[in-house]
Write an enzyme that holds these catalytic residues in place. Structure first.
Site, PDB file in Angstrom:
ATOM      1  N   ALA A 186       0.849  -1.196   0.000  1.00 36.32           N
ATOM      2  CA  ALA A 186       0.000   0.000   0.000  1.00 36.32           C
ATOM      3  C   ALA A 186       0.877   1.237   0.000  1.00 36.32           C
ATOM      4  O   ALA A 186       1.957   1.255   0.592  1.00 36.32           O
ATOM      5  CB  ALA A 186      -0.914   0.018   1.220  1.00 36.32           C
ATOM      6  N   ASP A 187       0.387   2.248  -0.656  1.00 35.30           N
ATOM      7  CA  ASP A 187       1.052   3.552  -0.617  1.00 35.30           C
ATOM      8  C   ASP A 187       0.334   4.498   0.328  1.00 35.30           C
ATOM      9  O   ASP A 187       0.960   5.419   0.869  1.00 35.30           O
ATOM     10  CB  ASP A 187       1.121   4.129  -2.037  1.00 35.30           C
ATOM     11  N   ARG A 188      -0.944   4.270   0.499  1.00 30.34           N
ATOM     12  CA  ARG A 188      -1.706   5.073   1.449  1.00 30.34           C
ATOM     13  C   ARG A 188      -3.030   4.370   1.741  1.00 30.34           C
ATOM     14  O   ARG A 188      -3.693   3.919   0.803  1.00 30.34           O
ATOM     15  CB  ARG A 188      -1.979   6.488   0.896  1.00 30.34           C
ATOM     16  N   ALA A 240      -4.709   2.996  -1.655  1.00 35.60           N
ATOM     17  CA  ALA A 240      -4.015   3.314  -2.909  1.00 35.60           C
ATOM     18  C   ALA A 240      -2.822   2.388  -3.022  1.00 35.60           C
ATOM     19  O   ALA A 240      -2.047   2.238  -2.067  1.00 35.60           O
ATOM     20  CB  ALA A 240      -3.539   4.765  -2.923  1.00 35.60           C
TER      21      ALA A 240
END
Ligand SMILES: CSC[C@H]1O[C@H](OP(=O)(O)O)[C@H](O)[C@@H]1O
Length: 357
Positions: A245-247, A255
């Site tokens: 995950a990036d966010r 995201a």
């Protein structure tokens, strides 16, 4: 020994140029914030945790090369450099979080009458070096949480087969990895049967980086095209999907690399659990849902060209978002170093755990 995305030793910072992998293993020196910004923006180094570490460490090495006579000047320099670094890539929250924490630390150190400017600088740099060590420990904990959860809930009697997307291993972090860390933990506990990794067009993090890590560590794995995910789930055993995950937002929307959303949709169709693995600080409670996440658009050339040769028809327009958002209802659980959480639990558990840390 895993492949090291980052080599840091006593004020010297090198990164593995991931644009050249797997053909060439080449480390480049990062001597200042500008070098760090360029390495992140061009994706010579990538992966949300690695981006945060290289950005922060590039500031540390620049400060160690400089000298300051005034604490206020040093604090302002730190703030300016960190605010510049976070412009390198907008979607992953890790570097933004690190910058916020480091700016708050600089403010505290400036206010500390007992610390002169040299002491302020050395304490600040030491805090960044500690981030590197904490990242490695957190990754091991994420792997343990994920492996235990899958073995308890999804494995049944047999070994597990895992599908993963993009690269979330030692080339995206300071060591063990996040989703790939869970896979390493499953292998270490002799619970892993097989890994399927997607190519992950257009940067090919899967074909170039994840496949490289899996082969390097002799983890049984098969590379598939991004377009083969549905056929794989229909015809072969996939116990669970694990991605990075990036966010993650307050409602659990996530995201991650472009293509993650469609994998989650297909997993739902096939009744396959879909897990996200990420450091706890990837959860951004300031954003209510995935609609608020800024999605980075990458240059068309990263789609139209492969290894320096254009493959797309000249004149065609391109849309190349680096990430997409998977809605919380498609996510079975989120593995963090503090535990595994359902998306719907975040609003209750995250504030409590944040207050404890
Ligand atoms: C543990 S890395 C998290 C995340 O970063 C990757 O994106 P990129 O290669 O563009 O930095 C991918 O989304 C990974 O899942």
């Amino acid at each position: 020994m895993s492949l090291e995305a980052i080599q840091y030793d006593n004020g010297k910072l090198k990164i593995l140029d991931q644009l050249l992998l797997p053909a060439k293993t080449e480390y480049i020196d990062i001597e200042n914030v500008e070098d760090g910004w360029k390495a992140i923006n061009t994706m010579q180094v990538r992966g949300a945790p690695a981006i945060a570490l290289v950005g922060s460490l590039s500031l540390a090495v620049e400060l160690l090369r400089g000298s300051f006579t005034d604490k206020t000047v040093l604090r302002q320099e730190i703030k300016n450099k960190l605010n510049y670094l976070i412009t390198s890539r907008p979607t992953a929250v890790n570097l933004k979080n690190a910058a916020s924490e480091l700016i708050a630390l600089a403010n505290r150190l400036e206010a500390d009458a007992k610390a002169d400017v040299d002491k302020m600088k050395s304490k600040f740099v030491f805090a960044i070096e500690e981030m590197l060590i904490k990242d490695i420990a957190d990754n091991m904990a994420i792997g343990d949480v994920g492996a235990k959860t899958i073995c308890k809930k999804d494995a049944g009697e047999g070994l597990v087969s895992i599908l993963t997307h993009c690269n979330t291993g030692s080339l995206a972090t300071a060591g063990y990895g996040t989703a790939l860390g869970v896979i390493r933990a499953l292998k270490a506990t002799n619970m892993l049967d097989h890994v399927y990794c997607t190519e992950t067009r257009p940067y090919n993090q899967g074909a170039r980086l994840t496949a490289y890590e899996l082969v390097f560590e002799k983890i049984p794995a098969t590379l598939i095209c991004d377009s083969a995910v549905a056929a794989l789930m229909k015809t072969k055993k996939v116990t669970a999907v694990i991605v990075g995950a990036d966010r993650v937002t307050a409602n659990g929307d996530t995201a991650n690399k472009i293509g993650t959303y469609q994998i989650a949709v297909v997993a739902k169709e096939h009744g396959i659990p879909f897990y996200v693995a990420a450091p706890f600080t990837t959860i951004d409670m300031s954003l209510p849902s995935g609609n608020s996440i800024v999605i980075e658009d990458r240059p068309a050339k990263e789609m139209t060209d492969v290894a320096g040769t254009r493959i797309a028809a000249p004149g065609i327009s391109c849309w190349n978002p680096a990430f997409d958002v998977t809605p919380a209802n498609l996510i079975t659980g989120i593995f963090t170093e503090k535990g595994c959480f359902k998306p719907a639990e975040l609003k209750e558990v995250v504030p409590k755990l944040q207050s404890e840390s």
